[in-house]
Design an enzyme around this catalytic site. Structure first.
Site, PDB file in Angstrom:
ATOM      1  N   SER A  13      17.670  29.835   7.506  1.00 30.94           N
ATOM      2  CA  SER A  13      18.063  31.370   7.613  1.00 30.94           C
ATOM      3  C   SER A  13      16.765  31.995   8.275  1.00 30.94           C
ATOM      4  CB  SER A  13      18.103  31.605   5.881  1.00 30.94           C
ATOM      5  OG  SER A  13      16.863  31.588   5.257  1.00 30.94           O
ATOM      6  N   ASN A  14      15.585  31.528   7.924  1.00 32.47           N
ATOM      7  CA  ASN A  14      14.634  31.990   8.827  1.00 32.47           C
ATOM      8  C   ASN A  14      14.559  32.054  10.235  1.00 32.47           C
ATOM      9  OD1 ASN A  14      12.198  33.544   7.212  1.00 32.47           O
ATOM     10  ND2 ASN A  14      12.573  31.543   6.038  1.00 32.47           N
ATOM     11  N   ARG A  64       3.055   9.590  10.452  1.00 32.19           N
ATOM     12  CA  ARG A  64       3.027  11.145  10.719  1.00 32.19           C
ATOM     13  C   ARG A  64       2.734  11.207  12.311  1.00 32.19           C
ATOM     14  NH1 ARG A  64       2.972  14.605   7.478  1.00 32.19           N
ATOM     15  NH2 ARG A  64       2.266  13.017   5.635  1.00 32.19           N
ATOM     16  N   ARG A  90       7.294  18.972   6.622  1.00 31.94           N
ATOM     17  CA  ARG A  90       6.452  17.938   6.874  1.00 31.94           C
ATOM     18  C   ARG A  90       5.071  18.613   7.127  1.00 31.94           C
ATOM     19  NH1 ARG A  90       7.564  12.597   8.140  1.00 31.94           N
ATOM     20  NH2 ARG A  90       5.746  12.940   9.521  1.00 31.94           N
ATOM     21  N   LEU A  92       1.800  18.763   9.548  1.00 31.37           N
ATOM     22  CA  LEU A  92       1.427  18.523  10.707  1.00 31.37           C
ATOM     23  C   LEU A  92       0.282  17.668  10.691  1.00 31.37           C
ATOM     24  CD1 LEU A  92       2.264  21.597  12.739  1.00 31.37           C
ATOM     25  CD2 LEU A  92       3.755  19.929  12.058  1.00 31.37           C
ATOM     26  N   HIS A 108       5.295  30.842   4.219  1.00 28.78           N
ATOM     27  CA  HIS A 108       5.323  30.193   3.125  1.00 28.78           C
ATOM     28  C   HIS A 108       5.622  31.293   1.823  1.00 28.78           C
ATOM     29  CE1 HIS A 108       3.858  27.656   0.189  1.00 28.78           C
ATOM     30  NE2 HIS A 108       2.902  28.760  -0.512  1.00 28.78           N
ATOM     31  N   GLU A 141      -5.768  22.750  10.248  1.00 31.99           N
ATOM     32  CA  GLU A 141      -5.356  21.419   9.781  1.00 31.99           C
ATOM     33  C   GLU A 141      -5.629  21.310   8.247  1.00 31.99           C
ATOM     34  OE1 GLU A 141      -8.161  18.766  11.971  1.00 31.99           O
ATOM     35  OE2 GLU A 141      -8.077  20.239  13.565  1.00 31.99           O
ATOM     36  N   GLU A 173      11.210  37.496   3.660  1.00 30.05           N
ATOM     37  CA  GLU A 173      10.585  36.612   4.543  1.00 30.05           C
ATOM     38  C   GLU A 173      11.206  36.538   5.731  1.00 30.05           C
ATOM     39  OE1 GLU A 173      10.884  32.297   3.692  1.00 30.05           O
ATOM     40  OE2 GLU A 173      10.766  32.855   1.518  1.00 30.05           O
TER      41      GLU A 173
HETATM   42  C1  GRF Z   1      11.547  29.376   2.939  1.00 30.76           C
HETATM   43  O1  GRF Z   1      11.498  29.789   1.644  1.00 30.76           O
HETATM   44  C2  GRF Z   1      10.266  29.495   3.764  1.00 30.76           C
HETATM   45  O2  GRF Z   1       9.246  30.242   3.223  1.00 30.76           O
HETATM   46  C3  GRF Z   1       9.878  28.097   3.196  1.00 30.76           C
HETATM   47  O3  GRF Z   1      10.850  27.124   3.320  1.00 30.76           O
HETATM   48  C4  GRF Z   1      11.938  27.996   2.896  1.00 30.76           C
HETATM   49  C5  GRF Z   1      13.049  27.802   4.442  1.00 30.76           C
HETATM   50  O4  GRF Z   1      14.166  28.501   4.180  1.00 30.76           O
HETATM   51  N1  GRF Z   1       8.696  27.641   4.167  1.00 30.76           N
HETATM   52  P1  GRF Z   1      15.151  28.506   5.427  1.00 30.76           P
HETATM   53  O5  GRF Z   1      15.568  27.035   5.868  1.00 30.76           O
HETATM   54  O6  GRF Z   1      14.495  29.307   6.617  1.00 30.76           O
HETATM   55  O7  GRF Z   1      16.440  29.144   5.114  1.00 30.76           O
END
Ligand code: GRF
Length: 200
Positions: A13-14, A64, A90, A92, A108, A141, A173
Site C-alpha cells: 500500500s505504501n 544476506r 529484510r 540490509l 516504520h 547500518e 504513512e
Molecule cells: C507498513 O506498516 C510499514 O510501516 C511497515 O510495513 C508495512 C508495509 O505495508 N514497514 P504496505 O506493504 O506498504 O501496505
C-alpha cells in the site's frame, strides 16, 4: 527527476501511495524498478499491473549479502538514485547501505526511537502509549535507526488493539512517505549531525 526503486515484501500500500503521487507529478521522480523478495507479494502484482519493471529476487536460503549483491546489481543497472523500502521485511547488510549512503528511505509504524522492530503497533498498544505514529528515515547500518526525515503522530485510543492502531497509522504513512520522498527528491534537506533540516 530522481530515479527511484521500491523494495517490498507484501501488501504494497505504501508503494501504491508513492506511485500515485509520482504519477500525479507531486514528487519529482520516476519509478524505474520494483523488487520483491516474495513471489506472492500483492505489491509485486500491483507493480506489474501498473507497467513498472518489477523483479522477484528470492531471498530464502541465501546469505544476506549474497541476496543484497543481487539486488544492488539490479539497482545499479537501472541507475537508481533513491531506494524506498516499503514493507521490505529484510535487514540490509552494511554492504548494501554503503552502496547507497543517505539514499535509502524506510517507513516504520512508530515514533522512533520508540518501538523499533516487528509489530511496532502491537508494541505501542501493549506498552500503554497514548500516542504513536510513523517515521520516515534514512537507513543506516542499524535497525530503524538512521536520521529522521519526517514523523506523523496519531492517538492510541483506549479500545485499540494492534490492528485498529495499524489501520490509523497506515493512513498517515501514505501521506508521510509521499512528503518525505518529495523532500528528498527535491533536495530540500540538509544534514547536521544526525538532524535533518530544511535547507534555508
Ligand atoms: C507498513 O506498516 C510499514 O510501516 C511497515 O510495513 C508495512 C508495509 O505495508 N514497514 P504496505 O506493504 O506498504 O501496505
Amino acid at each position: 527527476m530522481k530515479r527511484v526503486a521500491i523494495l517490498l515484501s507484501g501488501r504494497g500500500s505504501n508503494f501504491l501511495a508513492l506511485s500515485d503521487a509520482i504519477e500525479a507529478g507531486v514528487v519529482p521522480a520516476e519509478i524505474v524498478l520494483v523488487v520483491s523478495n516474495k513471489a506472492e507479494a500483492p505489491g509485486l502484482q500491483h507493480a506489474r499491473d501498473r507497467g513498472y519493471k518489477a523483479l522477484f529476487i528470492p531471498s530464502k536460503g541465501k546469505e544476506r549479502e549474497v541476496f543484497d549483491r543481487e539486488v544492488v546489481t539490479e539497482l545499479k543497472k537501472a541507475r537508481v538514485d533513491v531506494v524506498c523500502l516499503a514493507g521490505f521485511m529484510r535487514l540490509l547488510s552494511s554492504y548494501f547501505v554503503r552502496e547507497f549512503p543517505m539514499r535509502i528511505l524506510n517507513i516504520h509504524p512508530s515514533l522512533l526511537p520508540a518501538f523499533p522492530g516487528l509489530d511496532a503497533q502491537g508494541q505501542a498498544v501493549a506498552w500503554g502509549a497514548k500516542f504513536s505514529g510513523c517515521t520516515v528515515h534514512f537507513v543506516d547500518e542499524e535497525l530503524d535507526h538512521g536520521p529522521i526525515i519526517l514523523q506523523q503522530v496519531v492517538p492510541v485510543l483506549d479500545d485499540d488493539d494492534g490492528e485498529a492502531l495499524s489501520h490509523r497509522i497506515l493512513k498517515e504513512e501514505h501521506k508521510a512517505y509521499v512528503e518525505a520522498l518529495r523532500l528528498v527528491c527535491a533536495d530540500e534537506l540538509q544534514l547536521e549531525g544526525r538532524r535533518l533540516r530544511r535547507r534555508s
